[in-house]
Design a protein around this motif. Structure first.
Motif, PDB file in Angstrom:
ATOM      1  N   ARG A 100       3.535   6.822   4.836  1.00 29.32           N
ATOM      2  CA  ARG A 100       3.447   7.073   6.284  1.00 29.32           C
ATOM      3  C   ARG A 100       4.691   6.556   6.993  1.00 29.32           C
ATOM      4  O   ARG A 100       5.259   7.235   7.867  1.00 29.32           O
ATOM      5  CB  ARG A 100       2.190   6.401   6.842  1.00 29.32           C
ATOM      6  CG  ARG A 100       2.022   6.544   8.355  1.00 29.32           C
ATOM      7  CD  ARG A 100       0.735   5.911   8.845  1.00 29.32           C
ATOM      8  NE  ARG A 100       0.718   4.460   8.697  1.00 29.32           N
ATOM      9  CZ  ARG A 100       1.287   3.608   9.544  1.00 29.32           C
ATOM     10  NH1 ARG A 100       1.958   4.076  10.600  1.00 29.32           N
ATOM     11  NH2 ARG A 100       1.205   2.307   9.352  1.00 29.32           N
ATOM     12  N   ASN A 107      -5.272  14.681  -6.314  1.00 28.73           N
ATOM     13  CA  ASN A 107      -4.570  14.198  -5.138  1.00 28.73           C
ATOM     14  C   ASN A 107      -3.162  14.778  -5.024  1.00 28.73           C
ATOM     15  O   ASN A 107      -2.665  15.030  -3.927  1.00 28.73           O
ATOM     16  CB  ASN A 107      -4.507  12.666  -5.151  1.00 28.73           C
ATOM     17  CG  ASN A 107      -5.801  12.039  -4.714  1.00 28.73           C
ATOM     18  OD1 ASN A 107      -6.252  12.236  -3.593  1.00 28.73           O
ATOM     19  ND2 ASN A 107      -6.423  11.298  -5.607  1.00 28.73           N
ATOM     20  N   ASN A 152       0.844  -1.184   0.000  1.00 28.00           N
ATOM     21  CA  ASN A 152       0.000   0.000   0.000  1.00 28.00           C
ATOM     22  C   ASN A 152       0.888   1.246   0.000  1.00 28.00           C
ATOM     23  O   ASN A 152       1.613   1.511   0.964  1.00 28.00           O
ATOM     24  CB  ASN A 152      -0.903  -0.031   1.240  1.00 28.00           C
ATOM     25  CG  ASN A 152      -1.854   1.146   1.326  1.00 28.00           C
ATOM     26  OD1 ASN A 152      -1.531   2.250   0.918  1.00 28.00           O
ATOM     27  ND2 ASN A 152      -3.023   0.908   1.891  1.00 28.00           N
ATOM     28  N   GLU A 153       0.853   2.011  -1.077  1.00 22.61           N
ATOM     29  CA  GLU A 153       1.744   3.170  -1.209  1.00 22.61           C
ATOM     30  C   GLU A 153       1.467   4.230  -0.151  1.00 22.61           C
ATOM     31  O   GLU A 153       2.390   4.919   0.295  1.00 22.61           O
ATOM     32  CB  GLU A 153       1.614   3.766  -2.609  1.00 22.61           C
ATOM     33  CG  GLU A 153       2.120   2.870  -3.736  1.00 22.61           C
ATOM     34  CD  GLU A 153       3.608   2.575  -3.634  1.00 22.61           C
ATOM     35  OE1 GLU A 153       4.354   3.429  -3.127  1.00 22.61           O
ATOM     36  OE2 GLU A 153       4.023   1.482  -4.051  1.00 22.61           O
ATOM     37  N   ASP A 154       0.219   4.387   0.246  1.00 23.36           N
ATOM     38  CA  ASP A 154      -0.093   5.360   1.302  1.00 23.36           C
ATOM     39  C   ASP A 154       0.551   4.949   2.628  1.00 23.36           C
ATOM     40  O   ASP A 154       1.053   5.788   3.380  1.00 23.36           O
ATOM     41  CB  ASP A 154      -1.604   5.483   1.481  1.00 23.36           C
ATOM     42  CG  ASP A 154      -2.275   6.124   0.285  1.00 23.36           C
ATOM     43  OD1 ASP A 154      -1.650   7.012  -0.327  1.00 23.36           O
ATOM     44  OD2 ASP A 154      -3.409   5.742  -0.050  1.00 23.36           O
ATOM     45  N   GLU A 155       0.518   3.651   2.918  1.00 20.96           N
ATOM     46  CA  GLU A 155       1.146   3.175   4.145  1.00 20.96           C
ATOM     47  C   GLU A 155       2.668   3.299   4.071  1.00 20.96           C
ATOM     48  O   GLU A 155       3.325   3.653   5.057  1.00 20.96           O
ATOM     49  CB  GLU A 155       0.750   1.719   4.409  1.00 20.96           C
ATOM     50  CG  GLU A 155      -0.699   1.539   4.808  1.00 20.96           C
ATOM     51  CD  GLU A 155      -1.006   2.161   6.156  1.00 20.96           C
ATOM     52  OE1 GLU A 155      -0.895   1.477   7.183  1.00 20.96           O
ATOM     53  OE2 GLU A 155      -1.365   3.369   6.184  1.00 20.96           O
ATOM     54  N   ASN A 159      -3.997   1.555  -4.231  1.00 18.95           N
ATOM     55  CA  ASN A 159      -3.233   2.014  -3.082  1.00 18.95           C
ATOM     56  C   ASN A 159      -2.252   3.118  -3.471  1.00 18.95           C
ATOM     57  O   ASN A 159      -1.284   3.366  -2.773  1.00 18.95           O
ATOM     58  CB  ASN A 159      -2.466   0.840  -2.467  1.00 18.95           C
ATOM     59  CG  ASN A 159      -3.414  -0.184  -1.895  1.00 18.95           C
ATOM     60  OD1 ASN A 159      -4.496   0.184  -1.464  1.00 18.95           O
ATOM     61  ND2 ASN A 159      -3.011  -1.437  -1.875  1.00 18.95           N
ATOM     62  N   THR A 160      -2.459   3.787  -4.608  1.00 22.84           N
ATOM     63  CA  THR A 160      -1.586   4.861  -5.038  1.00 22.84           C
ATOM     64  C   THR A 160      -2.373   6.142  -5.134  1.00 22.84           C
ATOM     65  O   THR A 160      -3.578   6.184  -4.916  1.00 22.84           O
ATOM     66  CB  THR A 160      -0.979   4.546  -6.415  1.00 22.84           C
ATOM     67  OG1 THR A 160      -2.039   4.491  -7.369  1.00 22.84           O
ATOM     68  CG2 THR A 160      -0.249   3.218  -6.399  1.00 22.84           C
ATOM     69  N   LEU A 161      -1.685   7.241  -5.500  1.00 32.18           N
ATOM     70  CA  LEU A 161      -2.374   8.517  -5.664  1.00 32.18           C
ATOM     71  C   LEU A 161      -3.394   8.444  -6.788  1.00 32.18           C
ATOM     72  O   LEU A 161      -4.403   9.126  -6.778  1.00 32.18           O
ATOM     73  CB  LEU A 161      -1.359   9.627  -5.966  1.00 32.18           C
ATOM     74  CG  LEU A 161      -0.543  10.117  -4.760  1.00 32.18           C
ATOM     75  CD1 LEU A 161       0.578  11.031  -5.239  1.00 32.18           C
ATOM     76  CD2 LEU A 161      -1.423  10.831  -3.773  1.00 32.18           C
ATOM     77  N   ALA A 165      -1.907  16.872  -1.888  1.00 32.20           N
ATOM     78  CA  ALA A 165      -0.709  16.486  -1.152  1.00 32.20           C
ATOM     79  C   ALA A 165       0.321  17.619  -1.123  1.00 32.20           C
ATOM     80  O   ALA A 165       0.979  17.847  -0.109  1.00 32.20           O
ATOM     81  CB  ALA A 165      -0.100  15.228  -1.774  1.00 32.20           C
ATOM     82  N   ILE A 173      -9.965   9.184   3.051  1.00 30.72           N
ATOM     83  CA  ILE A 173      -9.012   9.434   1.973  1.00 30.72           C
ATOM     84  C   ILE A 173      -9.705   9.676   0.646  1.00 30.72           C
ATOM     85  O   ILE A 173      -9.340  10.559  -0.115  1.00 30.72           O
ATOM     86  CB  ILE A 173      -8.042   8.247   1.839  1.00 30.72           C
ATOM     87  CG1 ILE A 173      -7.208   8.123   3.136  1.00 30.72           C
ATOM     88  CG2 ILE A 173      -7.115   8.400   0.656  1.00 30.72           C
ATOM     89  CD1 ILE A 173      -6.275   6.949   3.133  1.00 30.72           C
TER      90      ILE A 173
END
Length: 452
Positions: free
Chosen positions: A200, A437, A194-197, A376-378, A441, A413
């Motif tokens: 983080r 997005n 997951n790119e968002d994870e 799981n990406t922008l 960001a 999100i």
């Protein structure tokens, strides 16, 4: 003997069927491994939960029972607003995590004391006591590493709310104007894919390239869970994550909804990662897993005369395919894999009357799946495939290509976007969501350095 969980006595939702147990391919022999609930309150709200254990059942059972208490004592009120429901779901996860830590306070203190003793022993004392101390520390760490990933679904005021941590999934299967079934993944997988994870974790000072390669955070693969104190309060003991500024594995859930439940909503699926990852391994791809699972469910809706047997039949079919795959490829299945599948029928089948579980299939629905999932990406990509009736051949007629690129639920999100039935996109891919997005960001100062 383990005490019977109080959640077993909750009023059951008659329109849900469940199978939850250790895989028949595992070495586990427990008969008390039911890790889910599906209950109905007096005002007809329904709460569903699936809990996938990590390192044993003890912590997962505690988490399951405490979660039910947080959300049902008292149950949601018909007067609660949507935001109050979302907040209550969020607070339930926080409260359960706090209760888990308090439940193991004594062990955490004992662990600290034993480690101090180990460091202060002289040579004579080490030879006499070291083995006993190390054995007890190992026992304590086994308990403290217990936890669970969770997915919850709440049906309230004819709206659906979903919350999750980890890789347990919620899928909503609904039909479009042509009675074609869509499979929409409502939850986000909290994993190292997951790119968002990963973003983080990188902001905590971790090397995400190394994490992506090893696919482990300490002693687990997921980036969020309830419990497992070893990768939270004691995460500094793991070299791969010790550099993190704060705890890298968190218990904060993602909340999705409200989603209006109308006639198009056919059935809901809550499923543990142990189920869909078996499908992925057999098929050699993760792209169509949700569709393949939904297809097995629909086929068993048609084959099974008893609705209550559908979940068991689907899991048995998946297990048989996986066993054949392992035998053919000379593979040994992972030991102690817990699997759960919960299906909530909305109107794919007729409502179940009192004292009658036999159903006939709703013949008006065709299983020509268009699968939607959240990337799981922008770039929120929509995986969609339209199949011709009764075949597995992909349609190539441009007039049949679905151009709805909206996400079917609202979350922290991904916002809702209206579906414009007659709108057509000229370009091959619509990048507007990506640019939105990126702009957001950049404004928030969270834009990755590799994006200009």
């Amino acid at each position: 003997m383990i005490a019977r969980p109080w959640t077993d006595d909750l009023p059951k939702c008659r329109n849900a069927c469940v199978a939850s147990y250790f895989s028949q391919l595992s070495n586990a022999s427990s008969t008390d491994d039911y890790l889910c609930f599906y209950c109905q309150t007096e005002d007809n709200s329904c709460l569903y939960g699936v809990f996938e254990p990590h390192n044993g059942l003890e912590a997962a059972r505690f988490i399951m029972q405490r979660m039910a208490a947080e959300l049902l004592l008292p149950p949601p009120s018909i007067n609660n607003t949507d935001e109050e429901i979302r907040e209550r779901l969020r607070n339930a996860f926080i409260s359960v995590e706090k209760a888990y830590i308090e439940n193991y306070d004594g062990m955490i203190a004992e662990r600290t004391s034993l480690q101090y003793r180990l460091q202060t022993l002289n040579e004579t004392q080490i030879s006499q006591n070291c083995d006993n101390i190390l054995h007890r520390l190992k026992e304590i760490d086994q308990h403290l590493s217990g936890g669970a990933t969770v997915v919850l679904a709440l049906v309230h005021n004819n709206k659906l709310f979903v919350a999750n941590v980890g890789e347990t999934r919620a899928l909503l299967c609904r039909t479009d104007d042509n009675s074609v079934l869509r499979v929409v993944q409502l939850t986000m997988d909290h994993s190292l894919n997951n790119e968002d994870e990963l973003l983080r974790l990188s902001q905590l000072g971790l090397d995400v390239n190394k994490l992506r390669n090893v696919q482990y955070l300490g002693n687990q693969t997921g980036t969020r869970c309830l419990g497992n104190y070893l990768v939270k309060g004691l995460y500094k003991a793991f070299p791969s994550i010790s550099a993190a500024a704060t705890e890298p594995v968190v218990a904060l859930p993602e909340i999705h909804g409200p989603i209006a439940l109308d006639e198009s909503c056919r059935f809901l699926v809550l499923v543990s990662a142990g189920v869909y990852k078996r499908i992925q391994e057999v098929k050699g791809s993760s792209e169509e897993t949700n569709k393949q699972l939904a297809q097995k469910i629909v086929e068993n809706f048609r084959k099974q005369s008893d609705f209550a047997r559908v979940s068991h039949a689907v899991l048995e079919e998946i297990e048989d395919e996986f066993l054949s795959y392992c035998v053919k490829n000379n593979l040994t299945p992972k030991a102690n894999t817990h699997i759960t599948l919960l299906i909530r029928n909305f109107n794919f089948l007729p409502p179940i009357p009192q004292n009658d579980s036999c159903q006939k299939q709703n013949a008006s629905v065709r299983f020509n799946p268009i699968v939607q999932s959240k990337s799981n990406t922008l770039l929120n990509e929509i995986d969609s495939e339209l199949y011709s009736s009764g075949t597995n051949e992909c349609e190539t007629n441009d007039s049949n290509v679905d151009t709805n690129r909206s996400i079917e639920s609202s979350s922290d999100i991904y916002p809702n976007r209206p579906y414009e039935k007659d709108k057509r996109i000229k370009g091959y891919v619509d990048f507007s969501c990506y640019y939105e997005n990126v702009a957001k960001a950049r404004k928030n100062g969270t834009l990755p350095s590799f994006i200009k």
